[in-house]
Design a protein around this motif. Structure first.
Motif, PDB file in Angstrom:
ATOM      1  N   ARG A  61       0.872  -1.164   0.000  1.00 22.57           N
ATOM      2  CA  ARG A  61       0.000   0.000   0.000  1.00 22.57           C
ATOM      3  C   ARG A  61       0.913   1.220   0.000  1.00 22.57           C
ATOM      4  NH1 ARG A  61      -5.275  -0.806   1.346  1.00 22.57           N
ATOM      5  NH2 ARG A  61      -5.803  -2.891   2.047  1.00 22.57           N
ATOM      6  N   GLN A  74       4.153   7.151   1.878  1.00 26.28           N
ATOM      7  CA  GLN A  74       3.983   6.144   2.919  1.00 26.28           C
ATOM      8  C   GLN A  74       3.911   4.798   2.220  1.00 26.28           C
ATOM      9  OE1 GLN A  74       0.313   7.473   4.655  1.00 26.28           O
ATOM     10  NE2 GLN A  74       1.322   8.986   5.952  1.00 26.28           N
ATOM     11  N   GLN A  76       3.527   0.673   2.981  1.00 30.28           N
ATOM     12  CA  GLN A  76       3.185  -0.337   3.980  1.00 30.28           C
ATOM     13  C   GLN A  76       3.179  -1.706   3.331  1.00 30.28           C
ATOM     14  OE1 GLN A  76      -0.293   0.536   6.278  1.00 30.28           O
ATOM     15  NE2 GLN A  76      -0.545  -1.575   6.964  1.00 30.28           N
ATOM     16  N   SER A 116       5.998   3.346  11.563  1.00 31.49           N
ATOM     17  CA  SER A 116       4.846   3.016  12.405  1.00 31.49           C
ATOM     18  C   SER A 116       5.356   2.235  13.614  1.00 31.49           C
ATOM     19  CB  SER A 116       3.837   2.171  11.617  1.00 31.49           C
ATOM     20  OG  SER A 116       4.402   0.918  11.270  1.00 31.49           O
ATOM     21  N   ASN A 120       5.989  -1.901   9.986  1.00 31.02           N
ATOM     22  CA  ASN A 120       5.721  -2.375   8.621  1.00 31.02           C
ATOM     23  C   ASN A 120       5.208  -1.255   7.714  1.00 31.02           C
ATOM     24  OD1 ASN A 120       3.106  -2.226   9.810  1.00 31.02           O
ATOM     25  ND2 ASN A 120       2.363  -3.753   8.354  1.00 31.02           N
ATOM     26  N   ARG A 121       5.248  -0.020   8.225  1.00 37.02           N
ATOM     27  CA  ARG A 121       4.920   1.149   7.392  1.00 37.02           C
ATOM     28  C   ARG A 121       5.970   2.215   7.644  1.00 37.02           C
ATOM     29  NH1 ARG A 121       0.184   2.779   9.352  1.00 37.02           N
ATOM     30  NH2 ARG A 121       1.109   4.467  10.544  1.00 37.02           N
ATOM     31  N   GLN A 123       7.182   6.164   6.498  1.00 38.23           N
ATOM     32  CA  GLN A 123       6.840   7.417   5.833  1.00 38.23           C
ATOM     33  C   GLN A 123       8.134   8.155   5.568  1.00 38.23           C
ATOM     34  OE1 GLN A 123       3.486  10.057   6.990  1.00 38.23           O
ATOM     35  NE2 GLN A 123       5.114  11.527   7.470  1.00 38.23           N
TER      36      GLN A 123
END
Length: 129
Positions: A61, A74, A76, A116, A120-121, A123
């Motif tokens: 994503r 971002q 993910q 995050s 797993n995310r 930015q």
């Protein structure tokens, strides 16, 4: 210019050129384009390889946010996440280390890198010129 964002969901493969082209479409500054392209390529490759384990059944994503001052992305994956103690942007101590250079490149290409809580995310953001 108001904030603009776009969301992308794509299968987790290393066929990243078409996605990179779409993500970078609004960027016109050549110097920033080079930095963004290198940094985003590394973020996406890490998400596919390390996050999703090269599993094309999983997805990435990606959100692109354009503000008057920043290019923000971002990314993910569906993985377990990067451990907090492994998120630094330093080069590995051993020149032949199998991993670690990617995070160094990411930190070198962007002005801001945030994770995050799960890891797993990521930015990444570059201040616009």
């Amino acid at each position: 210019m108001p904030h603009r964002w776009a969301d992308f969901i794509t299968p987790s493969t290393l066929q990243l050129s078409p996605l990179l082209e779409v993500l970078l479409e609004p960027i016109s500054c050549a110097q920033q384009m080079a930095s963004l392209q290198l940094g985003l390529q590394e973020v996406l490759v890490n998400a596919v390889r390390h996050g999703n384990g090269n599993d094309p059944g999983k997805c990435l994503r990606v959100r692109r946010i354009v503000t008057p001052r920043w290019w923000v992305f971002q990314v993910q994956d569906e993985g377990c996440g990067v451990p907090a103690d492994a998120r630094c942007g330093a080069l590995p101590q051993e020149p032949d280390a199998l991993c670690g250079r990617g995070l160094f490149l990411i930190h070198s290409c962007f002005d801001d890198v945030r994770w995050s809580a799960r890891g797993n995310r990521v930015q990444v953001a570059l201040r616009r010129q």
